[in-house]
Design a protein around this motif. Structure first.
Motif, short mmCIF file in Angstrom:
data_model
loop_
_atom_site.label_atom_id
_atom_site.label_comp_id
_atom_site.label_asym_id
_atom_site.label_seq_id
_atom_site.Cartn_x
_atom_site.Cartn_y
_atom_site.Cartn_z
N ALA A 175 0.84 -1.21 0.00
CA ALA A 175 0.00 0.00 0.00
C ALA A 175 0.88 1.25 0.00
O ALA A 175 0.59 2.24 -0.71
CB ALA A 175 -0.92 -0.02 1.20
N GLU A 176 1.95 1.23 0.79
CA GLU A 176 2.87 2.38 0.82
C GLU A 176 3.49 2.61 -0.56
O GLU A 176 3.61 3.75 -1.03
CB GLU A 176 3.97 2.15 1.86
N LEU A 177 3.86 1.52 -1.21
CA LEU A 177 4.47 1.63 -2.54
C LEU A 177 3.47 2.17 -3.57
O LEU A 177 3.82 2.99 -4.43
CB LEU A 177 5.01 0.26 -2.98
N MET A 178 2.23 1.69 -3.46
CA MET A 178 1.19 2.20 -4.39
C MET A 178 0.98 3.70 -4.20
O MET A 178 0.90 4.46 -5.17
CB MET A 178 -0.14 1.47 -4.15
N VAL A 179 0.90 4.11 -2.94
CA VAL A 179 0.68 5.53 -2.65
C VAL A 179 1.85 6.37 -3.15
O VAL A 179 1.68 7.49 -3.65
CB VAL A 179 0.45 5.73 -1.13
N ASP A 180 3.03 5.80 -3.07
CA ASP A 180 4.23 6.51 -3.53
C ASP A 180 4.32 6.54 -5.06
O ASP A 180 4.95 7.41 -5.63
CB ASP A 180 5.47 5.83 -2.94
N THR A 181 3.69 5.57 -5.70
CA THR A 181 3.82 5.42 -7.16
C THR A 181 2.69 6.10 -7.91
O THR A 181 2.92 6.80 -8.91
CB THR A 181 3.86 3.91 -7.53
N ILE A 182 1.46 5.87 -7.47
CA ILE A 182 0.28 6.38 -8.17
C ILE A 182 0.02 7.81 -7.72
O ILE A 182 -0.22 8.07 -6.53
CB ILE A 182 -0.95 5.49 -7.89
N ALA A 183 0.04 8.72 -8.66
CA ALA A 183 -0.01 10.15 -8.31
C ALA A 183 -1.23 10.53 -7.50
O ALA A 183 -1.15 11.35 -6.59
CB ALA A 183 0.06 10.98 -9.60
N MET A 184 -2.39 9.95 -7.83
CA MET A 184 -3.63 10.37 -7.15
C MET A 184 -3.85 9.66 -5.83
O MET A 184 -4.75 10.02 -5.07
CB MET A 184 -4.85 10.12 -8.06
N ALA A 185 -3.03 8.64 -5.51
CA ALA A 185 -3.37 7.73 -4.42
C ALA A 185 -2.95 8.24 -3.05
O ALA A 185 -1.80 8.63 -2.83
CB ALA A 185 -2.73 6.36 -4.67
N ASP A 186 -3.91 8.21 -2.12
CA ASP A 186 -3.62 8.43 -0.70
C ASP A 186 -3.76 7.13 0.07
O ASP A 186 -3.34 7.04 1.21
CB ASP A 186 -4.58 9.47 -0.11
N TRP A 187 -4.42 6.17 -0.54
CA TRP A 187 -4.59 4.86 0.09
C TRP A 187 -4.79 3.78 -0.98
O TRP A 187 -5.07 4.10 -2.15
CB TRP A 187 -5.77 4.85 1.08
N ALA A 188 -4.63 2.55 -0.58
CA ALA A 188 -4.83 1.42 -1.51
C ALA A 188 -5.56 0.29 -0.80
O ALA A 188 -5.37 0.08 0.41
CB ALA A 188 -3.49 0.94 -2.06
N PHE A 189 -6.37 -0.41 -1.55
CA PHE A 189 -7.17 -1.53 -1.04
C PHE A 189 -7.00 -2.65 -2.06
O PHE A 189 -7.12 -2.42 -3.26
CB PHE A 189 -8.64 -1.07 -0.96
N PHE A 190 -6.76 -3.87 -1.58
CA PHE A 190 -6.41 -4.93 -2.52
C PHE A 190 -7.48 -6.01 -2.62
O PHE A 190 -8.11 -6.37 -1.62
CB PHE A 190 -5.07 -5.55 -2.12
N ALA A 191 -7.62 -6.53 -3.82
CA ALA A 191 -8.55 -7.63 -4.09
C ALA A 191 -7.88 -8.57 -5.09
O ALA A 191 -6.65 -8.68 -5.06
CB ALA A 191 -9.88 -7.07 -4.60
N LYS A 192 -8.66 -9.23 -5.92
CA LYS A 192 -8.05 -10.21 -6.82
C LYS A 192 -8.18 -9.87 -8.30
O LYS A 192 -7.24 -10.02 -9.06
CB LYS A 192 -8.68 -11.60 -6.58
N ASN A 193 -9.38 -9.48 -8.73
CA ASN A 193 -9.60 -9.22 -10.15
C ASN A 193 -10.01 -7.77 -10.37
O ASN A 193 -10.48 -7.09 -9.44
CB ASN A 193 -10.68 -10.15 -10.71
N GLY A 194 -9.87 -7.32 -11.59
CA GLY A 194 -10.24 -5.95 -11.91
C GLY A 194 -11.69 -5.66 -11.55
O GLY A 194 -12.01 -4.59 -11.04
N GLY A 195 -12.55 -6.63 -11.82
CA GLY A 195 -13.96 -6.44 -11.53
C GLY A 195 -14.26 -6.26 -10.06
O GLY A 195 -15.23 -5.60 -9.68
N ASP A 196 -13.43 -6.86 -9.22
CA ASP A 196 -13.59 -6.63 -7.77
C ASP A 196 -13.45 -5.14 -7.46
O ASP A 196 -14.17 -4.59 -6.62
CB ASP A 196 -12.51 -7.37 -6.97
N THR A 197 -12.50 -4.51 -8.12
CA THR A 197 -12.21 -3.11 -7.78
C THR A 197 -13.19 -2.14 -8.42
O THR A 197 -13.49 -1.10 -7.83
CB THR A 197 -10.77 -2.73 -8.19
#
Lengths: 257, 425
Positions: free
Chosen positions: B105-127
């Motif tokens: 989650a820290e890496l996603m927030v550091d990488t994705i410009a808009m991201a302040d948080w991240a939540f994980f699942a399995k497939n694109g449709g989940d998200t």
């Protein structure tokens, strides 16, 4: 399993425009039927308000199906679409308004003809052991399925949704080197012609008559046939995609579910 | 050139049909309209490495579907696989999550410009479904605004009324506008003022069966402004395009900031994980939605994702894929033109869409020529699908591009000999 609900108006249209229209093909494939239609001409009009009015001209060695009212020798009416369906499943009778003296024709030769169609559309393992029967079953099932597809597309609530998404164009449905029908999509409505396409955009072709029969009888899933390259799709895929959604409703109306 | 045969694929398919509905279901199956004619395609793979896979008949293919997107660094990438192997020795699915969860989650927030948080699942449709739920939780509104023809998964709300298994209620809150039509967006928002929870879209329009569309100049900036003014959550479905346009997110690439962004495919180079990223304003709403799955916190894919993201950042996967895609698509169009074919390329070069539009000035709106040409390419070891966008990965080399162009050239030559017959002219 719970049965999928059947729309009675759509079912009546399938009966009048798909089942009866398939009779056109029967004399070519069945000598018994050919003999039955050798005699003089009778034209039976089936009138079912809210469903369809069609005429079946029988005689001179052939059967022809016509949409709409017109000259006839026998006229049967069905006050409600469900009465059409009751007649086709053998639980009801129409109201004859013309041709009372020809009731013998309806109970005799006409019933014999429709019984022959039922014979070919309701196979048993024993009957399918005969090659000629298998071929006739496959061809007639193809015809009735494609004719029914158009009726469902134009009438069933879910069928209409898919038909409205179809671009204008013709889809050839048939057997490689053999029988074929043209499904015509125009303005979100479907019709079927036995003529060659004028605006071919896609095709769905069975590699063999045997493969067509196996899929149409439900012995082989269509997905399996595609994977085996026994059912070949080509051309403008969105047309085929929406058509296949409607094709999935055909067994519901032809009583194969 | 060698022409493939698929005897063993056919045998395996027969076995599959006995025990699996349809033999192979879903988008990898032969009945979804992407493999036409089926006889040109392998149905089962045996192994894969880098840009290539080998089928069960021993045929080698350069994979321009990249497993429909996940393969971004090349199959069996050593850095990702090493991270996977290390985590597998430690743990995968445990009653409490691994700290990989936090680090990823820290890496996603550091990488994705808009991201302040991240939540994980399995497939694109989940998200994508989660994004809709978060937007509804945050706004208290029901409706969602979508682009016609946009793909957001297979849940009922993403499909069409009348499709098997889909009810009218599933799609009753959907409002559709044409991609790029800002006036249609304004009209829809005005008509449903105060009712729209979320505007979900892919960053550019990449439907199947039709030319892809990049956003018109200023489109996203205007959409962003409207969403902000109207209190509509702007969710970008970056499942397919993510990391192939910009490692910081496709909204970043097009110069705007989404409220929610969905990732999957390229996130872990083939390991099963997806992510929804969001802004601080939506963090509480995300926390309030009950949403989980048995394997969503498994640690091994999280380790893979960290290694993959780190490497994508190091090598700038997006820039690499865009450059390779530009080189390839330019060459393909040139080869087509040399044989009289107009090969139309659309979308972004790292995940382009193509169709053979005409031969010697005769249009083919029905894709018959394209299906024939693609089939000849596949039979010679270049794996394209007919009507889906294709994908580039960073393992593809100049030699791979040259091999592809050589195959394409021969395939065009073969189709040319029968082109007029194919289109009935």
């Amino acid at each position: 399993m719970t049965e999928v609900p059947v729309d009675q108006i759509t079912l009546a249209r399938v009966n009048l425009n798909a089942i009866l229209r398939t009779l056109e093909k029967l004399p070519e494939l069945d000598e018994t039927t050919a003999a039955l239609v050798e005699g003089g001409q009778e034209t039976i009009q089936f009138t079912a308000p809210r469903a369809a009015t069609v005429r079946l001209a029988i005689g001179g060695g052939k059967i022809t199906h016509h949409r709409g009212r017109g000259p006839n020798t026998i006229h049967l009416t069905f006050p409600a679409p469900s009465m059409v369906n009751a007649m086709f499943d053998g639980t009801g009778n129409p109201v004859p308004v013309k041709g009372f003296r020809k009731l013998d024709y309806l109970k005799g030769p006409f019933t014999d003809i429709t019984d022959r169609l039922s014979y070919f559309l309701k196979p048993t393992d024993e009957l399918l052991a005969d090659d000629a029967y298998r071929d006739a079953n496959a061809i007639l099932t193809l015809y009735v399925a494609v004719y029914a597809l158009a009726e469902i597309a134009n009438s069933d609530p879910k069928g209409k949704l898919s038909a409205e998404r179809m671009a204008d164009g013709d889809i050839v449905i048939g057997i490689e080197g053999g029988e074929s029908l043209t499904l015509v999509a125009r303005g979100g409505k479907l019709s079927v012609t036995t003529e060659a396409p004028t605006n071919k955009r896609a095709s769905m072709i069975f590699a063999t008559l045997e493969a067509a029969g196996a899929v149409l009888r439900g012995e082989m899933a269509s997905y399996t046939a595609i994977g085996r390259d026994l059912l070949k799709l080509s051309g403008y895929v969105p047309l085929l995609d929406n058509m296949n959604k409607i094709l999935g409703l055909v067994p519901v109306y032809l009583g194969e579910e | 050139m060698h022409i493939n045969s698929y005897t063993h694929s056919a045998e395996w398919f027969e076995r599959a049909t006995e025990v699996i509905p349809g033999g192979i279901y879903g988008h990898l199956g032969p009945a979804e309209g992407c493999f036409m004619p089926v006889s040109a395609y392998p149905l089962f793979s045996e192994r894969a490495d880098g840009a290539y896979f080998w089928d069960v008949d021993g045929n080698r293919f350069i994979d321009y579907m990249c497993a429909y997107g996940p393969n971004i660094l090349g199959y069996n990438d050593p850095d990702v696989d090493a991270a996977v192997a290390a985590q597998m020795k430690r743990a995968n699915v445990v009653v409490t999550p691994s700290t990989q969860l936090v680090e990823l989650a820290e890496l996603m927030v550091d990488t994705i410009a808009m991201a302040d948080w991240a939540f994980f699942a399995k497939n694109g449709g989940d998200t994508t479904t989660f994004a809709i739920m978060v937007a509804r939780a945050a706004t208290g509104r029901d409706k969602i605004l979508l682009h016609k023809g946009g793909y957001h998964g297979v849940a009922g709300w993403t499909q069409k009324d009348g499709y098997p298994g889909v009810t009218s209620a599933d799609v009753s809150n959907n409002i559709y506008v044409d991609f790029g039509d800002i006036n249609a967006v304004k009209a829809a928002v005005a008509e449903h003022r105060g009712e729209i929870a979320c505007f979900m879209s892919t960053p550019y329009h990449h439907p199947v069966f039709e030319d892809n569309q990049v956003p018109p100049e200023g489109y996203w900036q205007q959409v962003r402004e409207i969403c902000t003014q109207e209190g509509i959550v702007l969710a970008i479905d970056d499942v397919r395009a993510g990391f192939r346009l910009d490692v910081a997110g496709s909204d970043h690439y097009y110069g705007f900031k989404a409220d929610l962004s969905c990732y999957c495919k390229a996130l872990a180079n083939g390991w099963n994980i997806s992510a929804l990223c969001g802004t601080d304003e939506l963090k509480d709403a995300a926390a309030s939605v009950m949403y989980t799955g048995s394997y969503w916190l498994s640690a091994v894919p999280m380790a893979a994702a960290q290694a993959c993201i780190t490497k994508m950042r190091e090598i700038d996967s997006a820039a690499t894929c865009l450059a390779t895609g530009t080189k390839l698509t330019t060459g393909l169009a040139e080869r087509g033109a040399a044989h009289g074919f107009d090969l139309v390329i659309s979308g972004e070069p790292s995940m382009w869409f193509m169709r053979t539009a005409s031969f010697e000035g005769i249009d083919d709106p029905n894709y018959v020529l394209h299906q024939a040409w693609v089939a000849e390419c596949v039979k010679r070891g270049v794996f394209f699908t007919n009507h889906h966008n294709l994908f580039i990965n960073t393992a593809m080399t100049d030699d791979d591009v040259q091999f592809t162009l050589d195959v394409a050239d021969e395939a065009f030559r073969v189709v040319r000999s029968n082109a007029r017959n194919l289109i009935g002219k």
